[in-house]
Design a protein around this motif. Structure first.
Motif, short mmCIF file in Angstrom:
data_model
loop_
_atom_site.label_atom_id
_atom_site.label_comp_id
_atom_site.label_asym_id
_atom_site.label_seq_id
_atom_site.Cartn_x
_atom_site.Cartn_y
_atom_site.Cartn_z
N LYS A 347 -6.70 31.46 42.36
CA LYS A 347 -5.58 31.19 43.26
C LYS A 347 -4.39 30.66 42.47
O LYS A 347 -3.25 31.10 42.64
N GLN A 348 -4.66 29.71 41.61
CA GLN A 348 -3.57 29.09 40.86
C GLN A 348 -2.90 30.12 39.96
O GLN A 348 -1.69 30.16 39.85
N LEU A 349 -3.72 30.97 39.33
CA LEU A 349 -3.17 31.99 38.44
C LEU A 349 -2.33 33.01 39.21
O LEU A 349 -1.30 33.46 38.73
N GLN A 350 -2.79 33.33 40.42
CA GLN A 350 -2.03 34.29 41.24
C GLN A 350 -0.65 33.72 41.57
O GLN A 350 0.36 34.42 41.48
N LEU A 356 6.11 33.92 37.79
CA LEU A 356 6.59 34.50 36.53
C LEU A 356 7.24 35.86 36.75
O LEU A 356 8.26 36.17 36.13
N GLU A 357 6.64 36.63 37.66
CA GLU A 357 7.21 37.95 37.95
C GLU A 357 8.64 37.80 38.48
O GLU A 357 9.55 38.52 38.09
N GLU A 378 5.99 34.90 25.70
CA GLU A 378 5.16 33.77 26.14
C GLU A 378 4.64 34.03 27.57
O GLU A 378 3.48 33.86 27.86
N LYS A 379 5.56 34.46 28.41
CA LYS A 379 5.20 34.70 29.82
C LYS A 379 4.20 35.86 29.91
O LYS A 379 3.26 35.81 30.69
N GLU A 380 4.43 36.89 29.12
CA GLU A 380 3.52 38.03 29.15
C GLU A 380 2.10 37.59 28.77
O GLU A 380 1.13 38.01 29.36
N LYS A 381 2.07 36.68 27.79
CA LYS A 381 0.79 36.19 27.34
C LYS A 381 0.09 35.47 28.49
O LYS A 381 -1.09 35.64 28.75
N LEU A 382 0.88 34.63 29.19
CA LEU A 382 0.34 33.88 30.32
C LEU A 382 -0.20 34.80 31.41
O LEU A 382 -1.30 34.60 31.94
N ILE A 383 0.60 35.83 31.68
CA ILE A 383 0.16 36.78 32.73
C ILE A 383 -1.12 37.47 32.28
O ILE A 383 -2.06 37.65 33.06
N GLY A 384 -1.18 37.80 30.99
CA GLY A 384 -2.38 38.41 30.45
C GLY A 384 -3.61 37.57 30.72
O GLY A 384 -4.66 38.07 31.10
#
Ligand code: ADP
Ligand code: MG
Length: 385
Positions: A347-350, A356-357, A378-384
């Motif tokens: 949930k938190q990641l969603q 971020l999107e 950095e953000k892409e990494k987080l989304i990954g």
């Protein structure tokens, strides 16, 4: 909560106390040079001319004279740290036979009893208490709950930080179970002492209690987060080793007498006391690697420095006070530890992903400069993740 926020913003100083051991029987007629002037100041009474260059009075968070008993030391010097529901550490520092083991034994017992009292009062939460114990001697880490005496490896885990590989961790049934295990640790430590001369004064002992709790109404539903707290009880090696080796640099080359862990602990405390600038050599010893968090990270820490009152120990006592003064300048930064359950984490990641999107969309319309590209990566990494 506001107190907690304050902690987070400013960091918190290590709580440093001094405990003066009573004169020992055979030393009854010897002179004691130290006096506790009040609750927080210890005074060097004797004004020997050659000592006049040293300060006569030293102030700490708390000082305990030789009449104080361990429960008092616990109540006023360790309890508020041990029960802070965070990562907490209580250290005993001092020269051999100044009372470190005596003090830590009592403190561990009182803290364990208070922790279990707290657990029993909190009916709305479920608790899991785990225990592990280790000894560091000559840079070898030994499991005090295992009959095997081979040294354990210290590893860096990307998620959990520094871990001791294959260290026995026991889930406790109740407080009696813990007492049984503490007896085993003491016996294990004694085996070491007879096998190797002087082990007790040259080894560090770390007992670690981890308490995980979750709200009972969600139990089994898989959507509650777990609150994790831990307490380290650290009985350090005799500090005379550190001052000997640092005073006489030649010893360093001999190799066999060095207590690398104690020496590094001193350096780490000195560096940290000057603020968080520059390199702190946590990685130079096993002790400081294992306790890195307790010393300069996400933790609350109390150090009890024990002193022998006899005049023959005056130099060592002074070294102990200098260490204590340094330790008092160190700031740690305690935060509540939350271990997320899978559902809570997803949930938190969603949520984070959605945020971020949105940010990226707004960034996309702006021109991409050098550092913006870095932020994006950095953000892409987080989304990954
Ligand atoms: P260390 O662990 O620092 O080498 P110990 O804790 O083994 O020292 O203490 C040395 C001796 O002094 C032990 O016999 C211990 O029982 C005794 N002792 C230490 N502190 C006290 C105290 N505050 N009151 C009474 N006895 C003490
Ligand atoms: Mg001891």
């Amino acid at each position: 909560m506001s107190e907690e926020l304050q902690l987070h913003e400013q960091g918190e100083k290590i709580f440093v106390s001094i405990r003066l051991r009573p004169l020992q029987d055979k030393a009854r007629n010897r002179i004691c040079d130290w006096e506790c002037a009040n609750n927080d100041t210890i005074v060097f009474k004797n004004s020997l001319p050659e000592r006049s260059m040293f300060p006569a009075a030293y102030t700490f968070d708390r000082v305990f004279d030789s009449e104080s008993n361990t429960i008092q030391v616990y109540e006023e010097g360790a309890k508020h740290i041990a029960l802070s529901v965070l990562e907490a550490s209580i250290f005993a520092y001092g020269q051999t036979s100044s009372g470190k083991t005596y003090t830590m034994r009592g403190i561990t017992e009182y803290a364990v009893s208070d922790i279990y009292d707290c657990i029993e009062r909190q009916e709305e939460r479920d608790f899991v208490v785990k225990f592990c114990a280790m000894e560091i001697y000559n840079e070898a880490v030994r499991d005090l709950l295992s009959p095997d005496s081979y040294p354990l490896r210290v590893l860096d885990d990307p998620e959990r930080g520094t871990v001791v590989e294959k260290l026995t961790e026991v889930v406790l049934r109740d407080r009696d179970h813990l007492h049984e295990l503490l007896t085993i640790c003491e016996a294990q430590r004694q085996i070491g002492e007879t096998a190797l001369n002087e082990t007790s004064s040259r080894s560090h002992q770390i007992l670690r209690l981890t308490i995980e709790s979750s709200a009972r109404e969600y139990a089994g539903a898989g959507n509650s987060s777990i609150l994790a707290a831990s307490v380290n009880f650290v009985d350090l090696a005799g500090s005379e080793r550190a001052s000997q080796t640092s005073a006489a640099g030649t010893r360093l080359k001999e190799g066999c007498h060095i207590n690398r862990s104690l020496l590094t602990l001193g350096t780490v405390i000195r560096k940290l006391s000057k603020g968080r600038t520059g390199h702190v050599p946590y990685r130079d010893s096993k002790l400081t690697r294992i306790l890195q968090n307790a010393l300069g990270g996400n933790a609350r820490t109390a150090i009890i420095c024990t002193m022998s009152p006899e005049r023959i120990h005056v130099e060592q006592s002074r070294n102990t006070l200098l260490f204590a003064k340094c330790a008092r300048e160190v700031r740690t930064n305690a935060q509540v530890n939350l271990i997320m359950s899978d559902k809570a984490l997803v949930k938190q990641l969603q949520r984070e992903l959605a945020r971020l999107e949105k940010e990226m969309r707004s960034l996309g319309s702006a021109s991409v400069k050098g550092d913006t590209a870095g932020v994006l990566r950095e953000k892409e990494k987080l989304i990954g993740q």
